[in-house]
Design a protein around this motif. Structure first.
Motif, PDB file in Angstrom:
ATOM      1  N   TYR A  23      44.941  39.625  27.068  1.00 24.57           N
ATOM      2  CA  TYR A  23      45.774  39.481  27.566  1.00 24.57           C
ATOM      3  C   TYR A  23      47.085  40.113  27.395  1.00 24.57           C
ATOM      4  CZ  TYR A  23      42.964  35.539  29.902  1.00 24.57           C
ATOM      5  OH  TYR A  23      41.962  34.604  30.232  1.00 24.57           O
ATOM      6  N   ILE A  24      47.299  40.915  27.547  1.00 20.39           N
ATOM      7  CA  ILE A  24      48.783  41.356  27.059  1.00 20.39           C
ATOM      8  C   ILE A  24      50.399  41.337  27.870  1.00 20.39           C
ATOM      9  CG2 ILE A  24      49.810  44.117  27.132  1.00 20.39           C
ATOM     10  CD1 ILE A  24      47.711  45.036  27.831  1.00 20.39           C
ATOM     11  N   LEU A  25      51.587  40.281  26.859  1.00 20.51           N
ATOM     12  CA  LEU A  25      52.167  39.767  27.096  1.00 20.51           C
ATOM     13  C   LEU A  25      53.105  40.554  27.127  1.00 20.51           C
ATOM     14  CD1 LEU A  25      52.253  36.706  24.821  1.00 20.51           C
ATOM     15  CD2 LEU A  25      50.960  37.475  27.020  1.00 20.51           C
TER      16      LEU A  25
ATOM     17  N   SER B 159      63.153  41.778  26.523  1.00 13.90           N
ATOM     18  CA  SER B 159      62.445  41.286  27.412  1.00 13.90           C
ATOM     19  C   SER B 159      61.941  42.576  28.230  1.00 13.90           C
ATOM     20  CB  SER B 159      62.542  39.758  28.312  1.00 13.90           C
ATOM     21  OG  SER B 159      61.300  40.269  29.265  1.00 13.90           O
ATOM     22  N   ARG B 160      60.980  42.317  28.891  1.00 12.82           N
ATOM     23  CA  ARG B 160      60.456  43.860  29.774  1.00 12.82           C
ATOM     24  C   ARG B 160      60.248  43.069  31.298  1.00 12.82           C
ATOM     25  NH1 ARG B 160      57.147  48.575  27.196  1.00 12.82           N
ATOM     26  NH2 ARG B 160      58.454  47.949  25.183  1.00 12.82           N
TER      27      ARG B 160
ATOM     28  N   PHE C 186      52.979  46.994  27.036  1.00 14.75           N
ATOM     29  CA  PHE C 186      53.319  46.140  28.979  1.00 14.75           C
ATOM     30  C   PHE C 186      53.601  46.765  29.592  1.00 14.75           C
ATOM     31  CE2 PHE C 186      54.685  43.535  32.013  1.00 14.75           C
ATOM     32  CZ  PHE C 186      53.526  42.767  32.380  1.00 14.75           C
ATOM     33  N   THR C 187      53.602  47.718  30.489  1.00 21.57           N
ATOM     34  CA  THR C 187      53.880  48.810  31.430  1.00 21.57           C
ATOM     35  C   THR C 187      54.162  48.618  32.876  1.00 21.57           C
ATOM     36  OG1 THR C 187      51.884  50.096  31.980  1.00 21.57           O
ATOM     37  CG2 THR C 187      53.763  50.611  29.876  1.00 21.57           C
TER      38      THR C 187
ATOM     39  N   ARG D 128      46.014  41.994  32.663  1.00 22.62           N
ATOM     40  CA  ARG D 128      44.659  41.741  32.025  1.00 22.62           C
ATOM     41  C   ARG D 128      43.991  42.359  31.614  1.00 22.62           C
ATOM     42  NH1 ARG D 128      42.553  35.700  35.018  1.00 22.62           N
ATOM     43  NH2 ARG D 128      44.170  36.153  37.058  1.00 22.62           N
ATOM     44  N   GLU D 129      43.084  42.795  31.053  1.00 26.80           N
ATOM     45  CA  GLU D 129      42.892  43.172  30.877  1.00 26.80           C
ATOM     46  C   GLU D 129      41.270  43.646  30.220  1.00 26.80           C
ATOM     47  OE1 GLU D 129      42.904  46.596  27.194  1.00 26.80           O
ATOM     48  OE2 GLU D 129      44.146  47.360  28.112  1.00 26.80           O
ATOM     49  N   ARG D 130      40.650  43.670  31.163  1.00 25.32           N
ATOM     50  CA  ARG D 130      38.976  43.353  31.213  1.00 25.32           C
ATOM     51  C   ARG D 130      38.413  44.631  30.274  1.00 25.32           C
ATOM     52  NH1 ARG D 130      38.417  38.817  32.873  1.00 25.32           N
ATOM     53  NH2 ARG D 130      39.915  39.224  34.735  1.00 25.32           N
TER      54      ARG D 130
END
Length: 286
Positions: free
Chosen positions: A85-87, A116-117, A93-94, A69-71
């Motif tokens: 929301y980064i999936l 997939s990570r 997505f690190t 989650r990125e505010r």
């Protein structure tokens, strides 16, 4: 909708049905060009569950390393914008590699997937890579950001990320008469001074302490006002007998310390002609 997102979400294993439903909702709302920005109210309506339940499932997905989650804050107005929301399949997505490639508590290791990570997880299950209050200027006028700045290690990174959904509580405190500097910020500093095991998810956790401090401050201010009023009355009309006593003391030639006569009493002595200005100056009473 992103087929890549929904395809990735559909492959995730070990999720409870409700948690998987929230993940699929995020994937369904993912835009390949812009990302995923649904508010919690929309997620709750789509998944037919409460916002609190949605928040719990989102927390679980964060702990499992499936989402981040990125505010976001508007740089001009400093107001909170919708959360991104980064999936787990997205390029930005690190994750730090996890030796066991496990999803989380009670989860089986996931199979390797070149697309997939998810397997690149971190052993810290409550890690939330969200910017902390260090990114916010201390002089920001936004009460919510100032509250975040005031909080110490007792408000974890995860708590900092989810507590912003309850910023309306802070505005409620202020509307009820709480002073940000005198009531709210001191309480937050005291209650978060040390790390704690309990996760704080809402500003309402501090409401009782804020109201108690506000009540004490207002009571002290009321007492101070009454005392100041009484002192003003006494100073404005000094007791005539005491003024006469001071006149006899000064006229006796004895040593009178300057602190024994207030400015109001000095003026009363001169106005009534009980002593001369020269006598007072000789005693260093100005």
């Amino acid at each position: 909708m992103s087929r890549e997102a929904t395809g990735w979400a559909g492959k995730q294993k070990g999720l409870k049905p409700a948690t998987w439903r929230v993940l699929m909702n995020l994937a369904d709302r993912h835009n390949p060009d812009y990302g995923c920005f649904p508010d919690q109210g929309r997620i709750a309506a789509d998944c037919e569950m409460s916002r609190r339940s949605v928040n719990n499932h989102l927390e679980r997905l964060v702990q499992m390393g499936l989402i981040r989650r990125e505010r976001r804050i508007n740089p001009k107005t400093r107001k909170q914008m919708s959360t991104r929301y980064i999936l787990g399949f997205e390029d930005d997505f690190t994750q730090e590699p996890c030796a066991n490639t496990a999803h989380g508590i009670d989860q089986k290791p996931c199979a390797k997937n070149d697309q997939s990570r998810v397997q690149n997880l971190h052993t810290n299950l409550v890690r939330e890579p969200v910017s902390t209050t260090k990114d916010f200027p201390a002089e920001t006028p936004d009460p919510a950001l100032r509250c975040l700045n005031a909080c110490g290690p007792g408000l974890s990174e995860y708590s900092r990320s989810v507590i912003r959904d309850t910023d309306e509580v802070i505005h409620g405190w202020i509307e009820a008469g709480a002073d940000l500097e005198a009531d709210v910020l001191p309480v937050l500093r005291e209650r978060t001074a040390t790390a704690r095991d309990r996760v704080i998810r809402t500003w309402d956790y501090f409401t009782q302490a804020v109201r108690a401090r506000q009540t004490r401050r207002e009571a002290q201010a009321a007492r101070a006002g009454k005392n100041a009023e009484k002192q003003h009355v006494r100073s404005a009309a000094p007791d005539s007998d005491h003024v006469a006593y001071l006149a006899r003391w000064i006229n006796s030639g004895a040593r009178v310390p300057p602190s024994a006569v207030t400015n109001t009493q000095r003026d009363a002595l001169l106005a009534r002609g009980l002593v001369s200005e020269a006598q007072l100056r000789a005693l260093q009473i100005y």
